[in-house]
Design a protein around this motif. Structure first.
Motif, short mmCIF file in Angstrom:
data_model
loop_
_atom_site.label_atom_id
_atom_site.label_comp_id
_atom_site.label_asym_id
_atom_site.label_seq_id
_atom_site.Cartn_x
_atom_site.Cartn_y
_atom_site.Cartn_z
N ASN A 12 0.83 -1.14 -0.06
CA ASN A 12 -0.18 0.06 0.13
C ASN A 12 0.72 1.29 -0.05
N ASN A 13 1.79 1.28 0.72
CA ASN A 13 2.93 2.34 0.76
C ASN A 13 3.49 2.67 -0.53
N ILE A 14 3.88 1.51 -1.31
CA ILE A 14 4.52 1.47 -2.54
C ILE A 14 3.57 2.21 -3.50
N SER A 15 2.12 1.61 -3.34
CA SER A 15 1.06 2.12 -4.51
C SER A 15 0.94 3.79 -4.05
N ARG A 16 0.55 4.08 -3.02
CA ARG A 16 0.63 5.75 -2.72
C ARG A 16 1.93 6.46 -3.24
N ARG A 17 3.26 5.92 -3.10
CA ARG A 17 4.28 6.70 -3.62
C ARG A 17 4.11 6.45 -5.10
N VAL A 18 3.71 5.67 -5.72
CA VAL A 18 3.50 5.39 -7.31
C VAL A 18 2.40 6.55 -7.66
#
Length: 250
Positions: free
Chosen positions: A85-91
């Motif tokens: 989820n954190n990577i998705s937000r950063r993307v």
């Protein structure tokens, strides 16, 4: 305009993100939403995603080639879900490109579980004792509930690896919990058999599956919600049958 190579890279990143989440116990609607958001951030507006508890279908458009990924095991790892989820937000925020996101997702996929088997066993034992007290058991029931719960979790853990059938593993674990609890109480090590058993089986109860089933049903994912509900029901039946079997002989 996105070329074929870029579409393949987007597909690869989105599929690995969905795979990690689904294999870690995430709800199917969360998996689909995350994959949609990542695809949109990479410039794909019409991505088609369909996730079930046992598989993911993904394509970058209505008429594009479809990719399918089979999911066979679904252990619970909420930490990996949070990391994806954190990577998705950063993307979505534009902080990561496709290559950077893929590298980070592969690291998460290959990472060892957050807790070793023995840490899980000790935690299950302590939780069992605490639940015995929470359900109005006596403090004398705390230690036998800990031992029975820990022993049952060990049986479930290793039987699952041996048989690769979760329901049978939970059945044998519940049976061992019933036998050990009865032996403890009948020999004066504990007072209330029911409280010891209830506390000991709580680490086996499919709370996450029940929660996910309800959330998927509310979100409109009827197939996933019903299948997870049935899985939770079968798990509860296996636990109840394992415990009940011991009472058939005493």
């Amino acid at each position: 305009m996105i070329n074929a190579k870029e579409r393949a890279s987007i597909e690869k990143v989105c599929m690995i993100a969905g795979k990690i989440m689904l294999m870690s116990g995430a709800e199917t609607h969360r998996v689909e939403d995350t994959m949609h958001r990542m695809a949109r951030a990479f410039g794909v507006e019409s991505a088609q995603v369909h996730a079930t508890p046992t598989g993911i279908n993904f394509s970058t458009g209505v008429a594009e080639m479809n990719s399918f990924l089979r999911i066979s095991k679904r252990p619970t790892d909420l930490n990996k879900i949070a990391e994806v989820n954190n990577i998705s937000r950063r993307v979505t925020a534009g902080e990561l490109d496709m290559d950077e996101a893929y590298v980070l997702l592969r690291e998460i996929e290959l990472a060892a579980p957050g807790y070793t088997p023995w840490v899980q066993i000790v935690a299950a034992a302590l939780v069992s004792g605490c639940f015995a007290i929470m359900f109005k058991g006596e403090w004398i029931d705390f230690l036998p509930a800990c031992l029975a719960g820990g022993l049952g979790f060990v049986v479930m853990f290793y039987m699952d690896r041996l048989l690769e059938i979760r329901f049978l593993a939970e059945f044998f674990a519940a049976f061992v919990i019933g036998v050990s609890s009865y032996l403890f109480v009948s020999n004066g090590f504990g007072m209330e058999l029911s409280k010891v058993i209830i506390g000991a089986v709580m680490p086996l109860v499919p709370g996450l599956h029940i929660t996910n089933a309800i959330r998927d049903l509310v979100a409109g994912h009827l197939i996933s919600g019903i299948s997870k509900g049935i899985e939770a029901t079968l798990t509860a039946f296996a636990i109840g049958a394992g415990v009940s079997l011991i009472f058939a002989f005493v």
